[in-house]
Design a protein around this motif. Structure first.
Motif, short mmCIF file in Angstrom:
data_model
loop_
_atom_site.label_atom_id
_atom_site.label_comp_id
_atom_site.label_asym_id
_atom_site.label_seq_id
_atom_site.Cartn_x
_atom_site.Cartn_y
_atom_site.Cartn_z
N GLY A 93 -62.71 -78.30 -26.42
CA GLY A 93 -63.93 -77.57 -26.10
C GLY A 93 -63.99 -76.25 -26.84
O GLY A 93 -62.98 -75.72 -27.31
N GLU A 94 -65.20 -75.71 -26.91
CA GLU A 94 -65.44 -74.50 -27.69
C GLU A 94 -64.69 -73.28 -27.16
O GLU A 94 -64.36 -72.36 -27.90
CB GLU A 94 -66.94 -74.20 -27.74
N GLY A 95 -64.42 -73.25 -25.86
CA GLY A 95 -63.84 -72.05 -25.28
C GLY A 95 -62.33 -71.97 -25.31
O GLY A 95 -61.75 -70.99 -24.83
N ILE A 96 -61.66 -72.98 -25.87
CA ILE A 96 -60.20 -73.00 -25.87
C ILE A 96 -59.68 -72.90 -27.30
O ILE A 96 -60.05 -73.70 -28.16
CB ILE A 96 -59.67 -74.29 -25.21
N ASP A 97 -58.83 -71.92 -27.55
CA ASP A 97 -58.22 -71.73 -28.86
C ASP A 97 -56.99 -72.64 -28.95
O ASP A 97 -55.94 -72.33 -28.36
CB ASP A 97 -57.82 -70.27 -29.05
N THR A 98 -57.11 -73.73 -29.68
CA THR A 98 -56.01 -74.69 -29.73
C THR A 98 -54.83 -74.20 -30.56
O THR A 98 -53.73 -74.73 -30.43
CB THR A 98 -56.49 -76.05 -30.26
N ALA A 99 -55.03 -73.19 -31.39
CA ALA A 99 -53.89 -72.57 -32.07
C ALA A 99 -53.00 -71.88 -31.05
O ALA A 99 -51.77 -71.93 -31.14
CB ALA A 99 -54.37 -71.58 -33.13
N GLU A 100 -53.63 -71.25 -30.06
CA GLU A 100 -52.85 -70.63 -29.00
C GLU A 100 -52.14 -71.67 -28.14
O GLU A 100 -51.03 -71.43 -27.64
CB GLU A 100 -53.76 -69.76 -28.13
N VAL A 101 -52.76 -72.81 -27.95
CA VAL A 101 -52.12 -73.91 -27.23
C VAL A 101 -50.85 -74.35 -27.96
O VAL A 101 -49.78 -74.50 -27.35
CB VAL A 101 -53.08 -75.11 -27.07
N LEU A 102 -50.96 -74.54 -29.27
CA LEU A 102 -49.79 -74.90 -30.07
C LEU A 102 -48.70 -73.85 -29.94
O LEU A 102 -47.52 -74.16 -29.73
CB LEU A 102 -50.20 -75.06 -31.54
N GLU A 103 -49.09 -72.59 -30.05
CA GLU A 103 -48.13 -71.50 -29.97
C GLU A 103 -47.41 -71.50 -28.62
O GLU A 103 -46.19 -71.30 -28.55
CB GLU A 103 -48.85 -70.17 -30.20
N ARG A 104 -48.15 -71.74 -27.55
CA ARG A 104 -47.55 -71.76 -26.22
C ARG A 104 -46.54 -72.89 -26.10
O ARG A 104 -45.44 -72.71 -25.54
CB ARG A 104 -48.66 -71.90 -25.17
N TYR A 105 -46.88 -74.06 -26.59
CA TYR A 105 -45.95 -75.20 -26.54
C TYR A 105 -44.67 -74.91 -27.32
O TYR A 105 -43.58 -75.29 -26.90
CB TYR A 105 -46.63 -76.46 -27.09
N LEU A 106 -44.81 -74.26 -28.46
CA LEU A 106 -43.64 -73.98 -29.28
C LEU A 106 -42.72 -72.93 -28.65
O LEU A 106 -41.50 -72.99 -28.80
CB LEU A 106 -44.08 -73.50 -30.67
N ASP A 107 -43.31 -71.98 -27.94
CA ASP A 107 -42.53 -70.85 -27.45
C ASP A 107 -42.06 -70.98 -26.01
O ASP A 107 -41.10 -70.33 -25.61
CB ASP A 107 -43.36 -69.56 -27.59
N ASP A 108 -42.74 -71.81 -25.22
CA ASP A 108 -42.37 -71.93 -23.82
C ASP A 108 -41.13 -72.81 -23.67
O ASP A 108 -41.12 -73.97 -24.12
CB ASP A 108 -43.54 -72.53 -23.03
N GLN A 109 -40.10 -72.28 -23.05
CA GLN A 109 -38.83 -73.01 -22.92
C GLN A 109 -38.94 -74.23 -22.01
O GLN A 109 -38.04 -75.06 -21.97
CB GLN A 109 -37.75 -72.05 -22.38
N GLY A 110 -40.03 -74.33 -21.28
CA GLY A 110 -40.21 -75.48 -20.41
C GLY A 110 -41.17 -76.53 -20.94
O GLY A 110 -41.50 -77.49 -20.23
#
Length: 429
Positions: free
Chosen positions: A184-201
């Motif tokens: 959707g237009e309101g979600i930055d999927t680059a930030e989603v990728l970044e969160r997945y890469l950095d979150d230890q869980g």
């Protein structure tokens, strides 16, 4: 006394009898084609078709491009080397010099050139092997609706459910992330990728590479924004992840510049090229590697037809289009004409829920009514226009003519497209 030549009727039954059921394009474009020139094809009855398909992007410079054709004929008549594996030849030397001088140096790029087998999927496979070999990691991050090829490694990175099913084995070492606007237009999927890469869980390990298309040609003409592309590159740089750009369909000028990512200022670690790289529609593929990634041992990756010298010859001639900015400026004008026509068309058929997509000479309309895109493509074919559909549900009609098409040909094809959409609309009333 004059005689009227009677054209032989084509034996279409022979295709059903002997060719595999896997064939697809001929089921939609049912003519038997006999010749082609520029942006036009002709069938056995002499009917003329405007080509908005361009060999799925392999014919950016048109059918039987005269300059390339003359060079090829002369080369063959002079007994030039045709097949050479990876041996040194004059044709390869000319291509290497021209690519370096016309494409790489003016852009400040420094790459080694790897010639795999002469198809796009081979370019992707060599890129994946390079990334895994260089990093010691196996996972490749790819994106929803991506298309990277039909061999097992590249198919693992391809989102289309139907095509993946054809593998008949599990497809591994790939992790899909949402492409821009997939959520959707309101979600930055680059930030989603970044969160997945950095979150230890998250359960996501550091990958060898991220692979993307700047415009998803087969996936539905989704065009990534400059901002999103730059964010993805920044994420990769900060985490020692290699960035691979699959420029097989969107490259070689299809979006207006030789590489589709130039507008975003990217400098990928690995670039995959094929399709129109060979200029004349001849098989050719090339993988560009940052020099530090070229850790191959001699013969560790190869292919019998990686030394197709006629392709080198035509590819060298094709690079002449890129010696200055004139061709890019011409493509920009044509792209604006396509966009204006598609916007006008979209406004005229709201009941089909149209959405204009793409960039440059790779544009189209997504129709959010099931089956509409296929109906438009079929109606266009009856009128003498060849254009394919794309997207996971074949919901997009693609405007992808040879780059060399003139304005009159472009307008004629767009007029047929408008007539075809009007026909489909009438069928709804």
């Amino acid at each position: 006394m004059t005689h009227t030549k009677v054209l032989d009727q084509p034996n279409t039954a022979i295709f059903d009898e002997l060719e595999s059921e896997v064939r697809s394009y001929c089921r939609h474009f049912t003519a038997v084609f006999t010749r082609a020139n520029g942006y036009k094809l002709y069938d056995h009855q002499g009917k003329e078709y405007i080509d908005f398909f361009a060999g799925a992007g392999a014919l950016n410079y048109g059918h039987n491009n005269p300059e390339m054709k003359n060079k090829i004929i002369q080369y063959i008549q002079n007994d030039g080397i045709t097949h050479s594996l990876d041996m040194m030849t004059a044709a390869k030397e000319s291509f290497l010099k021209a690519f370096d001088q016309i494409i790489l140096r003016p852009r400040g790029y420094d790459y080694k050139l790897l010639f795999p087998g002469p198809t796009g999927t081979n370019a992707v496979e060599s890129a994946l092997k390079t990334a895994r070999k260089a990093t010691g990691r196996s996972t490749i991050i790819c994106f929803t609706n991506a298309f990277h090829g039909m061999t097992l490694g590249s198919l693992a990175l391809t989102g289309n459910k139907f095509k993946r099913k054809g593998a008949a084995v599990p497809l591994s070492d790939a992790l899909f992330m949402p492409y821009e606007h997939f959520l959707g237009e309101g979600i930055d999927t680059a930030e989603v990728l970044e969160r997945y890469l950095d979150d230890q869980g998250s359960g996501v390990d550091l990958p060898a590479a991220v692979i993307l298309e700047t415009v998803q040609g087969e996936g539905g003409l989704h065009a990534a924004s400059t901002e999103w592309l730059q964010k993805i590159e920044k994420i990769c740089r900060e985490r020692d992840i290699l960035l691979i750009v699959d420029d097989i369909q969107a490259g070689c000028g299809r979006t207006g510049t030789f590489f589709s990512f130039e507008h975003a200022g990217l400098e990928p670690d690995i670039i995959c090229l094929s399709k129109s790289l060979g200029g004349f529609g001849l098989p050719m593929a090339m993988t560009l590697l940052k020099p530090e990634l070229d850790t191959w041992q001699p013969g560790e990756h190869n292919g019998t037809f990686r030394g197709n010298n006629i392709s080198f010859l035509a590819a060298t001639e094709a690079l002449n289009y890129w010696k200055d900015e004139a061709f890019s400026r011409e493509l920009e004008r044509k792209a604006e004409l396509i966009r204006a026509s598609l916007n006008e068309l979209a406004e005229a058929c709201p009941e089909l829920k149209p959405e204009v997509r793409g960039r440059g000479m790779l544009q189209g309309i997504a129709f959010h009514r099931e089956g509409a895109a296929g109906e438009v493509s079929a109606a266009a074919f009856r009128r003498g226009l060849i254009m394919e559909t794309s997207g996971p549900k074949d919901e997009v009609v693609k405007v992808m003519p040879p780059l060399i098409i003139d304005e009159s040909g472009l307008r004629a094809g767009l007029k047929i497209l408008m007539q075809s959409v009007a026909e489909v609309r009438r069928g709804l009333m």
